[in-house]
Design an enzyme around this catalytic site. Structure first.
Site, PDB file in Angstrom:
ATOM      1  N   GLU A 199       0.826  -1.195   0.000  1.00  0.00           N
ATOM      2  CA  GLU A 199       0.000   0.000   0.000  1.00  0.00           C
ATOM      3  C   GLU A 199       0.865   1.250   0.000  1.00  0.00           C
ATOM      4  OE1 GLU A 199      -2.473  -0.271   3.440  1.00  0.00           O
ATOM      5  OE2 GLU A 199      -3.962  -1.519   2.448  1.00  0.00           O
TER       6      GLU A 199
ATOM      7  N   ARG B  88     -13.399  -8.670  16.394  1.00  0.00           N
ATOM      8  CA  ARG B  88     -13.352  -9.022  17.815  1.00  0.00           C
ATOM      9  C   ARG B  88     -13.446  -7.747  18.639  1.00  0.00           C
ATOM     10  NH1 ARG B  88      -8.292  -7.055  18.786  1.00  0.00           N
ATOM     11  NH2 ARG B  88      -6.714  -7.361  17.184  1.00  0.00           N
TER      12      ARG B  88
END
Length: 679
Positions: free
Chosen positions: A200, A297
């Site tokens: 990226e 999570r």
């Protein structure tokens, strides 16, 4: 709601989950490894089951052992916490097959976000903004190098299956790419069993801002505002706060909409965090953020969201897992005030944040209140193990605005006392006190930019510290003398006196110390003479008058040069730890007969700087090496540490191999000085 909950985790997060479960009347079942048999999370549970040896891969990461514990306990639900198997789809499926409810998202959602490459594709299709990058399957190094050139340096190489900064490398030029790619892939394979990477564009002056999202099985999805997690070391968060400074209502709305779209795109349920990278120059703009990843999570930093919303996110998780709708709609969720969290680690910032192991001989936290929260899984006397993450606690403060919250944090850190092991407590205090942090000048390179201020060179003990250490020793000597005097029958005997009396007059005592903060510390001699109910000290920087009283717990109430002081003095063999507001110094009683420092003869031994596992060896017997050359890679506490050659030489012997578990100080290699050409 469930009647019983097995917590498939340990430490601080297991204690945190247990607190909510017990408040809701749910029976708490803990699991533990050999290393955790006497741990706090076990003590807080209603029942506890042993799941294997100390290494995580043989206990907390062993699905078969955990499923056996679920079946043996009859638990109706399983909370994975964070880390370990919390984002493992196979574990979620195994929990369901064992007849229990997994407190987390569906396995398909975990899988969708488990690969960063796949996640980018899904998010792009859902209209979530993405950082320019390469997210394809072809992992040929030449293809990856060409992609990096096309994107434009600097770029980030990131492990597709990873998190927590593992398998991540910044590359500033084409010449650095090959070596960085090799390191990222090796670390990704070691940590996640998958060396797939993505590339990226590296965003300049980046800020790490994330959105807390929740969804249920009734097609409801909301966000609970954003958190700023920009203060990081080694790509791991150290300080988090909510709401993020500088985020405008327009940006918050756009980011919240994008996060909810991300959750809906994968059929999400439960708690999740959508992480964004924000260009520093575009903070506050609705087009200034890009999707990084989604953590399926509960996050370590969830307490700051709880503090500003007044909601218990673990209770929300249990509610959703039980099939009920979310407790609130989006328009019912409000943010109040500001919260900051710091992570207290057993690590040495001065040694590149190297994790530390050992026993916490002294541990004091600030008193909990509506303004201060401490989440921990460790008590005084517990040890930080080589097997797990070295986090000791999370200290969280809240107030009506950021400046007031920051003042609370400074006070909370000053009230925290730790001895027995090196921690990042002074480092956290330095961040909280730094003008740039106070001005909310946040970016992921904050620590590197201000490292000279945050990790200063070690300074010698102050005049005040030396005086307090000497006073503590003198009071201890006086107490021992008083105890012995009690055995003398004649109360009028001069041998019964406690004022330093001797035949030649009142005695003068000389104390000798060395300073642990100073390498090769000289012996510091302090003369002391009883005077006026206290002691006249002759310090290296002039004399001073001290007096005081020592409590049984090490609390020293002292008067030094007319000022009243309160510190804690801890003894550990010949060492004295002086702990006061904002400072912690360690001195040692020295033997004046051994004042000349002896040098350890290492004979070229290169030893392990900490206990850990050898994951790569880059040298063989007979190799010529140069100063600073990488010799091997050691993994400890979820981090890689490169062991470098301390000087030029020839490798005489290699005493370890990849996969070996080594102890702190164990010899790894030996190095001989090169012989002259005409020898």
């Amino acid at each position: 709601m469930f009647d019983s909950l097995l917590i498939a985790n340990r430490g601080e997060i297991a204690c945190r989950i247990a607190a909510t479960a017990r408040r809701l009347g749910i029976r708490v079942i803990a699991v533990y490894s050999d290393a955790d048999a006497e741990s706090r999370h076990v003590a807080l549970s209603d029942a506890a089951l042993h799941i294997g040896p100390s290494p995580a891969r043989e206990s907390y990461l062993d699905i078969d052992h955990l499923i056996d514990a679920i079946r043996r306990s009859g638990a109706q639900a399983v909370h994975p916490g964070y880390g370990f198997l919390s984002e493992n789809a196979e574990f979620a499926e195994a929990v369901a097959a064992a007849g229990a409810v997994f407190v987390g998202p569906p396995p398909a959602a975990i899988r969708a976000m488990g690969s960063k490459v796949n996640a980018k594709r899904i998010m792009g299709a859902a209209g979530v903004p993405l950082v320019p990058g390469y997210h394809e399957d072809d992992q040929d190094p030449a293809v990856l190098a060409a992609a990096a050139e096309s994107i434009g340096f600097p770029v980030l190489i990131k492990a597709s299956a990873g998190g927590g900064g593992r398998g991540m490398r910044r590359v500033d030029s084409a010449g650095e790419f090959e070596k960085a790619l090799e390191g990222a892939k090796r670390e990704a394979m070691t940590g996640f069993g998958d060396d797939t990477v993505l590339i990226e564009k590296f965003v300049t002056q980046p800020r790490h801002i994330e959105m807390q999202v929740f969804a249920d099985s009734h097609d409801n999805a909301v966000h609970l505002f954003e958190r700023d997690c920009s203060i990081q070391r080694r790509h791991q968060k150290v300080v988090e706060e909510a709401p993020a400074p500088g985020v405008t209502p327009a940006m918050r709305t756009a980011m919240g909409d994008a996060a909810i779209a991300a959750a809906r795109a994968i059929g999400y349920e439960g708690a999740g965090t959508v992480e964004f990278i924000v260009e520093g120059a575009k903070t506050g703009r609705s087009d200034g953020f890009y999707f990084m990843e989604m953590n399926t999570r509960l996050q370590v930093e969830h307490p700051v969201s709880e503090m500003i919303t007044g909601q218990d996110l673990v209770e929300w998780q249990l509610t959703v897992a039980a099939g009920k709708p979310l407790p609130l709609r989006q328009d019912q969720i409000a943010a109040n005030g500001h919260a900051i969290e710091v992570r207290l680690y057993a690590e040495n910032p001065a040694r590149n944040f190297m994790p530390q192991t050992g026993r916490l001989s002294h541990l004091r936290f600030p008193e909990p209140s509506p303004h201060i929260r401490v989440d921990t899984g460790i008590r005084e006397g517990d040890s930080v193990s080589m097997y797990y993450d070295p986090m000791i606690a999370k200290i969280v403060t809240w107030d009506t605005d950021r400046s007031a919250t920051l003042r609370r944090m400074r006070g909370a850190l000053m009230a925290t006392e730790i001895a027995g092991i090196t921690t990042n407590l002074p480092f956290l205090a330095a961040i909280a006190a730094h003008p740039a942090f106070g001005a909310a000048e946040l970016e992921t390179g904050f620590i590197e930019t201000h490292s000279a201020d945050l990790i200063p060179e070690a300074t010698p003990a102050s005049r005040e510290t030396l005086a307090l250490a000497a006073l503590a020793e003198l009071l201890n000597i006086a107490a021992e003398a008083a105890s012995r005097a009690g055995t003398v029958a004649d109360a009028h005997s001069p041998w019964h006196a406690r004022n330093g009396w001797q035949l030649s007059g009142c005695s003068e005592t000389t104390l000798h110390f060395t300073d642990d903060a100073i390498r090769k510390s000289p012996v510091i001699a302090i003369r002391a003479r009883p005077e006026d109910g206290g002691y006249r000290l002759f310090l290296p920087e002039g004399d001073a008058m001290v007096r005081g009283e020592m409590g049984s717990t090490g609390a020293l109430l002292a008067e030094f040069d007319g000022a009243r002081l309160s510190v804690t003095i801890l003894r550990d063999g010949d060492a004295l730890q002086i702990i006061g507001p904002g400072h912690n110094h360690r001195l040692r009683r020295a033997d004046p007969a051994a004042a000349t420092e002896s040098l350890a003869v290492t004979g070229g031994r290169i030893t392990a700087p900490m206990p850990g596992r050898v994951i790569a060896v880059h040298a063989a017997a007979g190799d010529k090496v140069r100063t600073g050359q990488a010799l091997l890679v050691l993994e400890a506490m979820k981090m890689e540490h490169i062991v470098l050659a301390p000087g030029d030489g020839v490798i005489a012997q290699v005493r370890c191999a990849a996969g070996d578990q080594v102890a702190d100080g164990e010899e790894l290699l030996s190095l001989e000085k090169p012989q002259p050409a005409n020898a």
